[in-house]
Design a protein around this motif. Structure first.
Motif: not given
Length: 220
Positions: A13, A19, A56, A182-183, A185, A202
């Motif tokens: 992503e 994913k 995650r 992108d996240h 995490s 995001n």
């Protein structure tokens, strides 16, 4: 802005639209004869875990436990086929991110992929974009057979640690490093370099981009 000596890209992503782990799992279940509703239920199990509040890291560990008893050689072949099928319609990659990667690579920047995914997904992607390094999760094996355990986990803070170690190993000037994610995490990865780039929209990452002064790269 000076060209970075090293650019690190999260994969799922960020560089690609999907994913990879879950997309590959769907292909593997199809190869085993699973019907579509059952495959969908199995793959969505991991999203349900995340929605229930699991981290995650725990979702990642649950995914790899499912590979216990599988042949590494067979899974790697499934990964190569998955990539060919997924990229056939030229919709696998986020084109703005891929364009930046290719421009940097062609100007001499070292390219590294950093992902919680594993070799079956990442090897064909790395070959396609001609990445120099891949920092990834590594499932443990006993001979050719996956045990279901993880030898190396590359998610969350581990991404930042992996980036810092690579910069040190290559003896690079840290001020000439960049990372894309992108996240939330991926925040540790972006903080491990001089220049962070947030990919996509995001909301939490957009707030971090504002706070940290990171660039935002839309995906379309």
């Amino acid at each position: 802005m000076q060209r970075p000596l090293l650019a690190l890209f999260d994969v799922d992503e960020t560089l690609i639209r999907v994913k990879s782990m879950f997309s590959l799992l769907d292909k593997i279940l199809l190869a085993q004869g699973w019907y579509e509703p059952d495959r969908q239920h199995a793959v969505e199990r991991f999203q349900r875990l995340a929605d229930s509040g699991e981290s995650r890291e725990k979702v990642n560990a649950a995914y790899y436990r499912g590979f216990a008893g599988f042949s590494r050689k067979w899974v790697m072949q499934q990964g190569r086929e998955w990539f060919i099928e997924s990229s056939a319609e030229e919709t696998l990659f986020h084109n703005p991110v891929l364009a930046e990667l290719e421009e940097l690579r062609d100007r001499g920047t070292i390219i590294a992929l950093v992902s919680g995914s594993f070799e079956a997904c990442l090897e064909p992607i790395a070959n396609a974009v001609r990445a120099n390094y891949v920092l990834a999760s590594r499932p443990a094996t006993n001979g050719d057979i996956y045990t279901g355990e993880l030898q190396t986990r590359m998610i969350g803070q581990a991404k930042g640690n992996g980036a810092a170690n690579l910069i040190e190993d290559l003896k690079l000037d840290p001020s000439l490093t960049r990372a894309y994610g992108d996240h939330p995490s991926d925040a540790a990865l972006l903080r491990a370099v001089n220049e962070g780039v947030v990919v996509g929209r995001n909301p939490e990452m957009l707030r971090l981009a504002y706070q940290e002064g990171w660039r935002v790269l839309p995906t379309n």
